[in-house]
Design a protein around this motif. Structure first.
Motif, short mmCIF file in Angstrom:
data_model
loop_
_atom_site.label_atom_id
_atom_site.label_comp_id
_atom_site.label_asym_id
_atom_site.label_seq_id
_atom_site.Cartn_x
_atom_site.Cartn_y
_atom_site.Cartn_z
N GLY B 97 0.83 -1.18 -0.17
CA GLY B 97 -0.19 0.06 -0.03
C GLY B 97 0.82 1.12 0.05
N TYR B 98 1.93 1.41 0.76
CA TYR B 98 2.62 2.49 1.01
C TYR B 98 3.38 2.72 -0.16
CZ TYR B 98 6.03 5.94 2.49
OH TYR B 98 6.75 7.09 2.87
N GLN B 99 4.08 1.61 -0.96
CA GLN B 99 4.86 1.70 -2.34
C GLN B 99 3.61 2.33 -3.28
OE1 GLN B 99 7.91 1.49 -2.45
NE2 GLN B 99 8.09 1.02 -0.24
N MET B 100 2.74 1.82 -3.31
CA MET B 100 1.67 2.32 -4.33
C MET B 100 1.71 3.95 -4.13
SD MET B 100 -1.45 -0.35 -4.69
CE MET B 100 -2.28 0.74 -6.00
N ALA B 101 1.40 4.35 -2.90
CA ALA B 101 1.15 5.62 -2.53
C ALA B 101 2.46 6.47 -3.16
CB ALA B 101 1.15 6.09 -1.26
N ARG B 102 3.66 5.93 -2.78
CA ARG B 102 4.94 6.58 -3.32
C ARG B 102 4.84 6.63 -4.69
NH1 ARG B 102 9.29 7.31 0.33
NH2 ARG B 102 10.23 7.86 -1.38
N LYS B 103 4.34 5.96 -5.53
CA LYS B 103 4.08 5.88 -7.14
C LYS B 103 3.16 6.72 -7.54
CE LYS B 103 6.52 1.51 -7.87
NZ LYS B 103 6.43 0.04 -8.08
N GLY B 104 2.49 7.42 -6.41
CA GLY B 104 1.35 8.22 -7.09
C GLY B 104 0.10 7.56 -7.15
N ARG B 105 -0.14 6.22 -6.66
CA ARG B 105 -1.30 5.58 -6.62
C ARG B 105 -1.93 5.34 -5.35
NH1 ARG B 105 -3.23 2.41 -10.43
NH2 ARG B 105 -2.85 0.30 -9.70
N ALA B 106 -1.79 6.25 -4.45
CA ALA B 106 -2.55 6.11 -3.18
C ALA B 106 -4.14 6.06 -3.23
CB ALA B 106 -2.14 7.55 -2.38
N GLY B 107 -4.49 6.77 -4.39
CA GLY B 107 -6.07 6.70 -4.46
C GLY B 107 -6.55 5.31 -4.84
N PRO B 108 -5.89 4.64 -6.04
CA PRO B 108 -6.18 3.27 -6.19
C PRO B 108 -6.01 2.34 -4.79
CG PRO B 108 -5.12 4.12 -8.10
CD PRO B 108 -5.08 5.30 -6.94
N ALA B 109 -5.05 2.62 -4.40
CA ALA B 109 -4.89 1.75 -3.05
C ALA B 109 -5.72 1.86 -2.21
CB ALA B 109 -3.24 2.12 -2.57
N LEU B 110 -6.10 3.00 -1.65
CA LEU B 110 -7.31 3.26 -0.62
C LEU B 110 -8.67 2.96 -1.27
CD1 LEU B 110 -6.38 6.93 0.17
CD2 LEU B 110 -6.20 4.95 1.67
N GLY B 111 -8.71 3.05 -2.54
CA GLY B 111 -10.22 2.60 -3.45
C GLY B 111 -10.19 0.99 -3.10
N ILE B 112 -9.07 0.60 -3.59
CA ILE B 112 -9.11 -1.09 -3.43
C ILE B 112 -9.38 -1.52 -1.99
CG2 ILE B 112 -6.70 -1.76 -3.37
CD1 ILE B 112 -9.19 -3.14 -6.15
N ALA B 113 -8.65 -0.83 -1.16
CA ALA B 113 -8.82 -1.30 0.21
C ALA B 113 -10.16 -1.43 0.58
CB ALA B 113 -8.12 -0.53 1.25
N ALA B 114 -11.10 -0.28 0.09
CA ALA B 114 -12.47 -0.15 0.56
C ALA B 114 -13.29 -1.20 -0.30
CB ALA B 114 -12.73 1.26 0.10
N ILE B 115 -12.91 -1.32 -1.62
CA ILE B 115 -13.72 -2.32 -2.14
C ILE B 115 -13.50 -3.95 -1.76
CG2 ILE B 115 -13.96 -3.33 -4.41
CD1 ILE B 115 -13.16 -0.57 -5.62
N ALA B 116 -12.30 -4.18 -1.45
CA ALA B 116 -11.99 -5.39 -1.05
C ALA B 116 -12.37 -5.49 0.24
CB ALA B 116 -10.50 -5.70 -0.87
N SER B 117 -12.63 -4.54 1.29
CA SER B 117 -13.34 -4.85 2.43
C SER B 117 -14.76 -5.06 2.27
CB SER B 117 -12.90 -3.42 3.31
OG SER B 117 -11.47 -3.12 3.53
N PHE B 118 -15.26 -4.51 1.21
CA PHE B 118 -16.70 -4.52 1.07
C PHE B 118 -16.97 -5.95 0.64
CE2 PHE B 118 -20.21 -4.49 -2.05
CZ PHE B 118 -21.28 -4.37 -1.14
N VAL B 119 -16.30 -6.40 -0.39
CA VAL B 119 -16.54 -7.81 -0.91
C VAL B 119 -16.51 -8.72 0.11
CG1 VAL B 119 -15.57 -9.44 -2.46
CG2 VAL B 119 -15.98 -7.06 -3.36
N ALA B 120 -15.09 -8.67 0.76
CA ALA B 120 -14.85 -9.68 1.70
C ALA B 120 -15.76 -9.58 2.86
CB ALA B 120 -13.43 -9.67 2.22
N GLY B 121 -15.96 -8.39 3.44
CA GLY B 121 -16.86 -8.22 4.70
C GLY B 121 -18.17 -9.02 4.43
N THR B 122 -18.86 -8.65 2.95
CA THR B 122 -19.98 -9.17 2.91
C THR B 122 -19.90 -10.72 2.60
OG1 THR B 122 -20.47 -7.23 1.51
CG2 THR B 122 -21.84 -9.08 0.94
N VAL B 123 -18.89 -11.21 2.02
CA VAL B 123 -18.84 -12.77 2.15
C VAL B 123 -18.65 -13.27 3.69
CG1 VAL B 123 -17.24 -14.71 1.32
CG2 VAL B 123 -17.67 -12.63 -0.15
N GLY B 124 -17.89 -12.66 4.49
CA GLY B 124 -17.70 -13.03 5.79
C GLY B 124 -19.19 -13.26 6.56
#
Lengths: 323, 502
Positions: B97-124
């Motif tokens: 995640g932090y390496q993504m931010a350093r490459k200017g991809r903080a947005g997608p990293a934060l976004g995928i964290a929310a999406i993955a949380s949503f998908v897996a949270g729902t599966v849980g």
């Protein structure tokens, strides 16, 4: 700067005896220090006390819970020792505060270094097996342990916990031996029993209740002086034929060292009043605790005796004591 | 059919305006608590407990659970933006995640964290609803030998976290195991490596070490580079701040992996979200075609652990609600809450209080949707943090780290430890030792040692107990396999070289 500070200190020390002379009353929010993080056993009790104090209007000020986790109780005890003379700080102690200084040289503050206020609660325990275990009585289990020395297993907390103390006393009085397996969390201890990985455990009656009602667990004996209201059919250790001392899990209140006698009297009376409120009675009953109120003088005697007895038991169990 | 009826009743409970409101309050509080490092869900729930006394129990449990799973969403924020893990469960998120931010991809990293949380949270939650009783039974069949095997498998992943040198990675892992052994030994009550310090009697907190070697070391290394440090690139425009379709495609397997591992490990009373997130990261890396790029900012390296720590919530509620057995700090306080409200959590809880159980399940579906809607718009907002000039950003990171550590224990000693581990992390960076294996060793060390000693006590000292039980045998074999993978690679390279020369 320093001279001004010492002036203030001087002024404060001159005023202090005056205000105490008229009888002590806490003037600001009272800190109740516990040795666990939020959600630990002492924390839950402390927060329940804070709620009751508010509900029953027992104090003119608020009571707030301060968490000083770490050092197996030693950090909280040291925190109280540092607050020498502070009239607005109290600590909610448990047996851990007694045991940690006994086995860890790093823990330098014993309960003896603090000011006793009152004993509040004794927590009884029951001895339970899985419902499909062949043992119907504690004698059955002891018999089986005799036939297979070291083969049967008990799940419990650390080796200084009450669970192990009960085992040590039973082993010594019957000349038997079974394994003791420590688990850090209460959930894991129960899971080990219900999963059939161990044979027996010492458990708090409230925790055992639902597993018994669901038919997963059976209680063989209770670790208390007299039968608990919710377990009228289950014999105490003595009634089951095992004359071993009952080791209670104890909770009570201490204050920092060096506080005036008026404060001690105020607080021991305060906790006596608390222990007579309907909210407290209900809490005790719901959790299947025993009302263990003792005033400051009796508490001091209690923990001297308790410490001596614990030291003996721990020595018997092969635990190195440092005090 | 029974489940459908239950769920419909559950939605009837959860959709009552009051309960909907408490659900929102819970997930909002959870998000905030998750973003702030240190103050975690157990502390928050404990502090709110007195307020729930006069509430309707359904609303109260819905709110408290909302804090629990909501915090998992927010936990990744500081990991990605500042390399400061907000909670132990989001330590792994720092790696990519932090390496993504350093490459200017903080947005997608934060976004995928929310999406993955949503998908897996729902599966849980699906898992909690559909398979709770059999999973609870499976969890009970797990005992010390199985836990030891599970943790060995986790530790074997060290070879996957290694950089150029496997030896350095193993050394770092050993240091982690050593740090894990500091404190009072549970079995003998003997003090180990406490150097006479009573604060060390209960060991060293995992989060203190993680923040030290990740965040503090990062700040030090960056400050040392004296030349005019560039601002981290943050692309403009909302579209560039959210994951692309390609990103989502890359994360397909990570969603499944995170969901399943998180739920299963969560259901084990001795599991926990830290182990779940490490395992799913390891699995993701092991099967990935671009294995060698992990640790440099690969999006599935964020999705897998973030998914796992969310689906863990559903898993952890399984033993709590079906057996009355809490597996973690947070579920222990939820149990205390149920008792305080006059319920008796245990095997009969669900049959006797169906409305409460199904109301909770339904509210978790709703809460996860709320969290997604709440968190995605926050992404562009948080990404702006990185636009800050370094002379503001680095002090901010230091401040956040220190507040995070202090708020856990309120102890200055822990701040001192934080500095020590910051220095250790800095030295490791300078000498090219990877810090992830140290954190892995620390995360697994205590549990692994405990499980091994418990196993040996059960078997009266016979090591055969570890391989004579099927689940444990399978996992240990997998661990050996994982350890051998890089050797096959080396062998192959050596063989090819020999062929060329021959």
């Amino acid at each position: 700067m320093t001279s001004r500070m010492s002036l203030i200190a001087l002024a404060a020390s001159l005023c202090a005896p005056l205000s105490f002379a008229q009888g002590f009353k806490p003037a600001r929010t009272v800190d109740l220090v516990v040795h666990t993080g939020p959600g630990g056993g002492s924390d839950v009790l402390a927060r329940a006390i804070a709620i009751m104090v508010e509900k029953e209007k027992l104090l003119p000020v608020r009571l707030q819970v301060i968490n000083r986790p770490g050092g197996n109780g030693a950090v909280a005890a040291a925190h109280l020792a540092e607050k020498r003379g502070d009239p607005n700080t109290l600590g909610l102690f448990t047996g851990v505060w007694l045991q940690t200084p006994l086995v860890s040289a790093e823990a330098k503050v014993t309960l003896r270094d603090l000011t006793p206020i009152a004993r509040l609660v004794l927590e009884p325990a029951v001895i339970a097996v899985k419902a499909d275990a062949p043992y119907k009585t504690l004698a059955d289990f002891i018999e089986a342990a005799k036939k297979n020395p070291g083969q049967l297993k008990q799940s419990g907390g650390s080796n200084t916990s009450r669970d192990n103390v009960v085992r040590q006393l039973l082993q010594k009085s019957t000349g038997t031996r079974w394994a003791y397996i420590s688990f850090p969390g209460g959930g894991e201890r129960i899971a080990a029993l219900l999963g059939g990985h161990v044979n027996i455990m010492v458990i708090e009656p409230e925790e055992a209740g639902e597993h018994i009602r669901a038919g997963n667990m059976r209680v063989l004996a209770q670790v208390s002086e007299k039968r608990l209201a919710k377990f009228p059919q289950v014999p105490t250790l003595k009634e089951a034929g095992f004359d071993v001392p009952v080791v209670p899990q104890v909770r009570g209140v201490v204050a920092p060292p060096g506080i005036p006698k008026e404060n001690v009297e105020f607080w021991q009376d305060f906790f006596l009043r608390l222990s007579r409120t309907p909210s407290w009675r209900k809490y005790i009953e719901d959790n299947q605790f025993e009302d263990g109120y003792q005033n400051a003088a009796d508490l001091a005697k209690f923990y001297d005796e308790f410490t001596d007895r614990m030291r003996e038991i721990l020595k018997d169990a092969g635990v190195k004591t440092v005090r | 059919m029974e489940i459908l009826a239950g769920l419909l009743n559950g939605f009837a409970v959860a959709l009552e305006p009051a309960n909907l409101f408490w659900c929102f309050v819970g997930v909002l509080l959870g998000t905030v608590v998750g973003i702030l490092p240190g103050l975690g869900p157990p502390a928050t729930i404990a502090m709110l407990l007195p307020l729930t006394f006069n509430m309707n129990p359904a609303g109260a449990i819905i709110m408290l659970a909302g804090i629990y799973y909501g915090a998992k969403y927010g936990g990744s924020t500081t990991s990605i933006l500042m390399n400061v893990p907000g909670e132990s469960a989001s330590v792994v998120t720092c790696l990519d995640g932090y390496q993504m931010a350093r490459k200017g991809r903080a947005g997608p990293a934060l976004g995928i964290a929310a999406i993955a949380s949503f998908v897996a949270g729902t599966v849980g939650v699906l898992g909690l609803m559909l398979v709770a009783p059999p999973i609870a039974k499976f969890a009970l069949s797990f005992s010390s030998p199985e836990y030891f095997a599970l943790m060995s498998l986790g530790l074997a992943l060290v070879v996957l976290l290694a950089g150029r040198s496997i030896v350095k990675a193993l050394l770092a892992a050993l240091v982690g195991l050593w740090i894990a052994s500091v404190g009072t030994d549970l079995f003998s009550s003997t003090s180990r490596f406490t150097f006479g310090q009573m604060e060390l009697l209960s060991g060293i907190d995992f989060v203190v070490v993680a923040i030290g070697v990740f965040a503090l070391a990062e700040v030090m290394v960056n400050m040392e580079a004296r030349e005019e440090t560039q601002l981290l690139p943050v692309p403009k425009g909302l579209r560039n701040l959210l994951p692309t379709l390609q990103d989502l495609k890359d994360c397909r397997f990570a969603f499944v992996n995170g969901s399943v591992i998180g739920f299963l490990v969560g259901a084990l009373p001795g599991g926990g979200s830290t182990i779940a997130s490490f395992l799913s990261y390891g699995l993701e890396k092991a099967v990935s075609p671009r294995r060698e790029q992990f640790g440099t900012g690969v999006i599935e390296g964020v999705a897998a652990p973030e998914g796992a720590n969310n689906s863990e919530t559903g898993g952890a509620l399984v033993p709590l609600l079906t057996l009355g057995i809490p597996g973690s700090g947070t579920t222990a306080i939820l149990l205390a809450a149920l008792v305080l409200w006059g319920f008796k959590p245990g095997p009969l809880f669900i049959p006797e209080h169906p409305a409460l159980f199904w109301g909770l399940v339904a509210s978790m579906y709703i809460g996860n949707v709320m969290l997604l809607i709440l968190n995605l718009p926050l992404v562009p907002l948080f990404a702006q943090v990185l636009r800050m000039p370094v002379y503001l950003l680095y002090p901010l990171i230091l401040g956040v780290s220190m507040v995070g550590v202090y708020s856990v224990s309120g102890s200055l000693f822990d701040l001192l430890l934080l500095m020590v581990f910051g220095l250790l992390g800095y030295l490791m960076r300078k000498l090219d030792y990877p810090s992830a294996p140290l954190i892995l060793g620390l995360a697994l060390g205590a549990g692994m040692e405990r499980a091994l000693r418990q196993s040996l006590m059960m078997s009266e000292g016979k090591l055969s107990i570890l391989v004579s039980r099927p689940i444990s045998a399978v996992m240990l074999s997998l661990a050996v396999l994982v350890l051998l993978i890089p050797m096959f690679g080396k062998l192959n390279a050596w063989r090819l070289r020999a062929l060329e020369q021959g």
